[in-house]
Write a protein that holds these residues in place. Structure first.
Motif, PDB file in Angstrom:
ATOM      1  N   LYS A  99       0.830  -1.202   0.000  1.00  0.00           N
ATOM      2  CA  LYS A  99       0.000   0.000   0.000  1.00  0.00           C
ATOM      3  C   LYS A  99       0.869   1.258   0.000  1.00  0.00           C
ATOM      4  N   LYS A 100       1.949   1.209   0.789  1.00  0.00           N
ATOM      5  CA  LYS A 100       2.850   2.362   0.860  1.00  0.00           C
ATOM      6  C   LYS A 100       3.420   2.665  -0.521  1.00  0.00           C
ATOM      7  N   GLU A 101       3.830   1.601  -1.182  1.00  0.00           N
ATOM      8  CA  GLU A 101       4.422   1.746  -2.502  1.00  0.00           C
ATOM      9  C   GLU A 101       3.412   2.322  -3.489  1.00  0.00           C
ATOM     10  N   ALA A 102       2.203   1.792  -3.421  1.00  0.00           N
ATOM     11  CA  ALA A 102       1.143   2.251  -4.325  1.00  0.00           C
ATOM     12  C   ALA A 102       0.854   3.735  -4.099  1.00  0.00           C
ATOM     13  N   LEU A 103       0.873   4.118  -2.830  1.00  0.00           N
ATOM     14  CA  LEU A 103       0.592   5.516  -2.480  1.00  0.00           C
ATOM     15  C   LEU A 103       1.698   6.428  -3.020  1.00  0.00           C
ATOM     16  N   GLN A 104       2.923   5.972  -2.855  1.00  0.00           N
ATOM     17  CA  GLN A 104       4.068   6.739  -3.341  1.00  0.00           C
ATOM     18  C   GLN A 104       3.980   6.887  -4.868  1.00  0.00           C
ATOM     19  N   ALA A 105       3.615   5.796  -5.530  1.00  0.00           N
ATOM     20  CA  ALA A 105       3.508   5.825  -6.991  1.00  0.00           C
ATOM     21  C   ALA A 105       2.404   6.796  -7.419  1.00  0.00           C
ATOM     22  N   TYR A 106       1.299   6.787  -6.686  1.00  0.00           N
ATOM     23  CA  TYR A 106       0.178   7.674  -6.987  1.00  0.00           C
ATOM     24  C   TYR A 106       0.606   9.144  -6.847  1.00  0.00           C
ATOM     25  N   ALA A 107       1.306   9.419  -5.738  1.00  0.00           N
ATOM     26  CA  ALA A 107       1.774  10.790  -5.500  1.00  0.00           C
ATOM     27  C   ALA A 107       2.726  11.230  -6.613  1.00  0.00           C
ATOM     28  N   LEU A 108       3.620  10.341  -7.003  1.00  0.00           N
ATOM     29  CA  LEU A 108       4.582  10.676  -8.058  1.00  0.00           C
ATOM     30  C   LEU A 108       3.873  10.950  -9.384  1.00  0.00           C
ATOM     31  N   ARG A 109       2.818  10.161  -9.646  1.00  0.00           N
ATOM     32  CA  ARG A 109       2.071  10.342 -10.891  1.00  0.00           C
ATOM     33  C   ARG A 109       1.393  11.718 -10.908  1.00  0.00           C
ATOM     34  N   LEU A 110       0.802  12.069  -9.783  1.00  0.00           N
ATOM     35  CA  LEU A 110       0.154  13.385  -9.686  1.00  0.00           C
ATOM     36  C   LEU A 110       1.165  14.505  -9.905  1.00  0.00           C
ATOM     37  N   VAL A 111       2.321  14.351  -9.279  1.00  0.00           N
ATOM     38  CA  VAL A 111       3.359  15.377  -9.409  1.00  0.00           C
ATOM     39  C   VAL A 111       3.780  15.500 -10.870  1.00  0.00           C
ATOM     40  N   ALA A 112       3.963  14.371 -11.526  1.00  0.00           N
ATOM     41  CA  ALA A 112       4.389  14.393 -12.928  1.00  0.00           C
ATOM     42  C   ALA A 112       3.342  15.091 -13.799  1.00  0.00           C
ATOM     43  N   CYS A 113       2.069  14.792 -13.559  1.00  0.00           N
ATOM     44  CA  CYS A 113       0.996  15.434 -14.333  1.00  0.00           C
ATOM     45  C   CYS A 113       1.022  16.941 -14.126  1.00  0.00           C
ATOM     46  N   LEU A 114       1.131  17.347 -12.887  1.00  0.00           N
ATOM     47  CA  LEU A 114       1.112  18.784 -12.596  1.00  0.00           C
ATOM     48  C   LEU A 114       2.309  19.472 -13.242  1.00  0.00           C
ATOM     49  N   LYS A 115       3.467  18.838 -13.160  1.00  0.00           N
ATOM     50  CA  LYS A 115       4.655  19.407 -13.803  1.00  0.00           C
ATOM     51  C   LYS A 115       4.407  19.564 -15.290  1.00  0.00           C
ATOM     52  N   GLY A 116       3.781  18.553 -15.878  1.00  0.00           N
ATOM     53  CA  GLY A 116       3.446  18.608 -17.295  1.00  0.00           C
ATOM     54  C   GLY A 116       2.541  19.797 -17.611  1.00  0.00           C
ATOM     55  N   GLY A 117       1.700  20.157 -16.661  1.00  0.00           N
ATOM     56  CA  GLY A 117       0.804  21.312 -16.840  1.00  0.00           C
ATOM     57  C   GLY A 117       1.462  22.614 -16.424  1.00  0.00           C
ATOM     58  N   LYS A 118       2.802  22.604 -16.246  1.00  0.00           N
ATOM     59  CA  LYS A 118       3.586  23.797 -15.881  1.00  0.00           C
ATOM     60  C   LYS A 118       3.205  24.361 -14.509  1.00  0.00           C
ATOM     61  N   VAL A 119       2.721  23.471 -13.646  1.00  0.00           N
ATOM     62  CA  VAL A 119       2.443  23.888 -12.270  1.00  0.00           C
ATOM     63  C   VAL A 119       3.727  23.704 -11.469  1.00  0.00           C
ATOM     64  N   ARG A 120       4.064  24.697 -10.639  1.00  0.00           N
ATOM     65  CA  ARG A 120       5.246  24.540  -9.773  1.00  0.00           C
ATOM     66  C   ARG A 120       4.824  23.711  -8.555  1.00  0.00           C
TER      67      ARG A 120
END
Ligand code: 86X
Length: 737
Positions: free
Chosen positions: A540-561
């Motif tokens: 579960k910890k790993e899945a959560l970390q992966a989810y957080a990383l995915r969100l961060v990557a998406c936001l970065k893609g949208g030029k969000v700091r």
């Protein structure tokens, strides 16, 4: 003589009681007092014979309100050095302290010897107190304080010398320690059972430690192991414990230090702009720089130094400013042949070159800008960002073939300044022209953007753009051949905006939790905080970390700091507070439930509102929310400003309006002598006989802020509010920084 400290059973009869003294002269020589003053801490200073133990100190100041502190410097060779400040009657054996500091069973804590004490804290034995952390510039010492001390109203302690005692509010200690670059650890003595009379610890040691900083054994220099200690202690996060409403000045210093924007320095009026603050300056630079390039302005860089001859070339303009000029007089031990000034502004540096470069109408317009630092050795109380002795700015200097062209430049730039404040910093400003009295004397017309700070009721100049006419052209003999073959003098402008703008933004938006940043200048716009409970399975910890990383990557893609705070040595609650203090506009909480539902919980810093967003629409929704926050912050700030912007037509209503923290529009004859009269009269009426400290940054006298471009209707025959003569315009007045 009973007092709360319990030391008061001592008779004062044959002792020399302390004498309260004026702090003024001492502040200049005593860095700890200077720091207290800089932090706006109200203190009382007492003089007494040297006291090397708490008992001796109590004999001199035990009768005063407030408590005394016990101060101990302790070392563990492996872990590091600790300065512990505790209530004077605490049990402070090394075992108890090791427990309180959470050093673990293996720790071997000893009282540091005098040599270590003097080398690290630069005070004599018996003079140690919390105030000595200021001298630990290497950050070799971890500062720890008894929680109970922070709950006292007043603390009496030595200001680096043991023949003085200073009385300060306990709450000031944390601000002081932080300002001295230390992260305080708070100790809860009540959490540890009072180790029965210091266990087997010899009474001898206790005696040695009963003074202010005594100790023994353990020679050698201490290693800086602050990190280990901080981690071991779990890192207590200090909240801002003073409200914006109750003590605005103290609130401001807390906000800018706790948010890690500013750190203090050992030269008064100079401050460190930490990355969190510098990044905001970069946002302003990036935007403004691109805009001026569109206007045809080019960047260049001119020297920091100016010769005496060049600086004094145009005496008239420099005259009033002369006391603020900083001079370099030596290299090493050798006097320079001529002192050299550090630029307070660059007219005298740049215009001799403008003379050289402008020869023909084809050389015009010449539009240069530089991003630089300048030094003005101010004597009024410094305030980080608002008034510092060195500051960052841009200065633009342009030369044109016609007045109209120069005037267009002045106004275009003033519009950009308005946009910096309103669109980037979300602070409304009023554009206008300065009166004769407030105009830059070297120029022709000075225009300005004026902001208002609701928390203090003061207005502040935001930036300025001057039409210099041909004055500087004449002074510097800048001439060129015009199209018709005749001699002509160019029409010049100059304009500047400084890091003050950041301070205005902090003051305008910050709240009791700390900084509140407009998204457009926020170094980080979103912080993602995974909520990982220890009880969660590794999967579960790993899945959560992966989810957080995915969100961060998406936001970065949208030029969000965006920033991911996945540190495992802080709790989510700690992180919420931390990023709130730093003003990040959106917080994204990512927990196991969110993962299951494919959503995230998002909380706005500006209004605390909360919503769940589906992963699929996170980027677009976040971008919309950031836009909305930017708009809402501006609108709220404008509503506050507008609430305090009033029109007054008669003198009797003028000072009362200022007292209500208003900025005041009045019909005015616009003559310098009447402006002076308003200053004088408004001060007199406001003080009603009381004296005003002219050293403080702020005065109660009303100043003109500007003649706003946006003028209300002025029916013919309207009378000036002060002279009774016919008014010529509406003028904006306020108490200003
Ligand atoms: C006035 C005028 C002007 C370029 C600006 O306002 C924008 C950017 N300069 C600055 N000013 C001084 O001329 C001045 C001169 C000396 Cl010598 C000084 F010590 C302080 C100064 N402060 C302001």
């Amino acid at each position: 003589m009973a007092d709360a400290s319990g030391v008061a059973s001592l008779s004062l009869q044959d002792k020399e009681p302390a004498v309260e003294m004026a702090a003024g002269a001492e502040v200049g020589e005593n860095a700890s007092l200077a720091k207290l003053q800089e932090l706006n801490v109200a203190f009382k200073l007492y003089q007494h014979p040297e006291a090397t133990t708490i008992d001796e100190q109590a004999q001199h100041v035990g009768h005063l309100p407030g408590v005394l502190t016990k101060n101990l410097l302790l070392r563990d060779k492996k872990i590091g050095t600790f300065l512990v400040t505790a209530l004077h009657d605490r049990t402070t054996d090394t075992k108890t302290l090791a427990k309180l500091l959470k050093l673990g069973g293996k720790a071997n804590l000893r009282f540091a010897d005098e040599e270590t004490l003097e080398s690290l804290l630069k005070v004599k034995r018996g003079a140690v107190s919390a105030l000595a952390v200021l001298n630990d510039t290497e950050n070799a010492v971890t500062f720890a304080i008894d929680k109970a001390l922070l709950e006292q109203p007043t603390i009496n302690l030595h200001p680096l010398r043991n023949d003085r005692t200073v009385s300060i509010p306990a709450t000031a200690i944390l601000a002081y320690v932080k300002a001295a670059g230390h992260e305080p650890v708070v100790l809860d003595f009540d959490s540890v059972p009072a180790a029965a009379p210091a266990a087997a610890a010899p009474a001898k040691k206790e005696k040695k430690s009963s003074g202010n900083g005594g100790g023994e054994e353990d020679g050698g220099a201490a290693a800086a192991a602050k990190k280990a200690a901080a981690a071991a202690s779990g890192g207590t996060l200090l909240g801002i414990d003073v409200s914006k409403k109750d003590n605005f000045a103290l609130w401001y210093t807390r906000v800018i230090t706790y948010s890690e924007m500013i750190d203090y320095y050992d030269i008064s009026g100079c401050y460190i702009l930490r990355p969190w603050a510098y990044s905001m300056w970069e946002s302003i630079q990036r935007w403004f720089d691109a805009e001026i390039k569109e206007l045809g302005v080019e960047n260049a860089y001119f020297p920091l130094f100016v010769s005496k001859a060049a600086l004094e070339k145009e005496k008239d303009h420099v005259e009033g400013f002369a006391p603020e000029v900083a001079w370099v007089t030596k290299s090493g031990d050798t006097d320079l042949p001529e002192p050299i000034a550090v630029r307070p502004t660059s007219e005298t540096i740049m215009y001799p070159l403008y003379k050289k470069w402008i020869r023909s109408h084809r050389d015009l317009p010449l539009c240069l800008n530089q991003w630089s630092n300048v030094v003005r050795w101010e004597f009024k109380d410094p305030t980080p960002f608002l008034r510092s002795r060195e500051f960052l700015w841009q200065e633009g200097h342009t030369a044109h073939a016609s007045y109209d062209e120069s005037q267009k430049m002045v106004r275009d730039i003033l519009d950009l300044y308005k946009q910096v404040y309103e669109d980037l910093l979300a602070v409304p400003v009023i554009q206008g022209r300065k009166t004769e009295m407030e105009r830059f004397p070297g120029g022709h017309i000075t225009t300005t953007v004026e902001a208002y700070i609701y928390g203090s009721g003061r207005s502040i100049q935001g930036a300025t753009s001057h039409n210099l006419g041909q004055n500087f052209g004449k002074m510097f003999d800048i001439q060129y051949e015009d199209k018709a073959g005749g001699h002509a003098i160019p029409w010049q402008t100059s304009w500047g905006i400084t890091t003050r703008s950041i301070g205005v933004m902090v003051m305008a938006h910050g709240d009791d939790k700390g900084l509140v940043l407009p998204p457009r200048v926020a170094p980080k716009q979103v912080v993602v905080i995974p909520i990982v409970k220890a009880s969660l399975s590794a999967e579960k910890k790993e899945a959560l970390q992966a989810y957080a990383l995915r969100l961060v990557a998406c936001l970065k893609g949208g030029k969000v700091r965006v920033h991911l705070d996945d540190r495992d040595n802080y709790t989510p609650g700690w992180k919420y507070n931390h990023w709130e203090q730093k003003g990040v506009p959106l917080r994204m909480e990512v927990g196991p439930l969110d993962l299951e539902k494919g959503t995230v919980r998002v909380v706005r810093r500006d209004d605390g509102s909360m919503e769940d967003m589906a992963e699929g629409v996170v980027v677009e929704t976040v971008l919309q929310r950031l836009e909305q926050i930017q708009k809402d912050m501006f609108e709220r700030c404008k509503a506050q400003r507008d609430e305090k912007l009033v029109q007054v037509t008669e003198w009797k209503d003028f000072v009362p309006a200022l007292e209500r923290k208003c900025i005041v529009l009045t019909p005015f004859v616009n003559e310098t002598e009447w402006e002076e009269e308003v200053k004088r009269k408004s001060r007199e009426e406001a003080l009603a006989g009381e004296a005003e400290d002219d050293r403080t940054a702020t005065s109660v006298a009303a100043k003109t802020l500007c003649i706003p471009f946006d003028q209300p209707e002025l029916p013919a025959g309207t009378k000036c509010f002060v002279s009774g003569k016919e008014a010529t315009c509406w003028v904006l007045w306020g108490r200003s920084y």
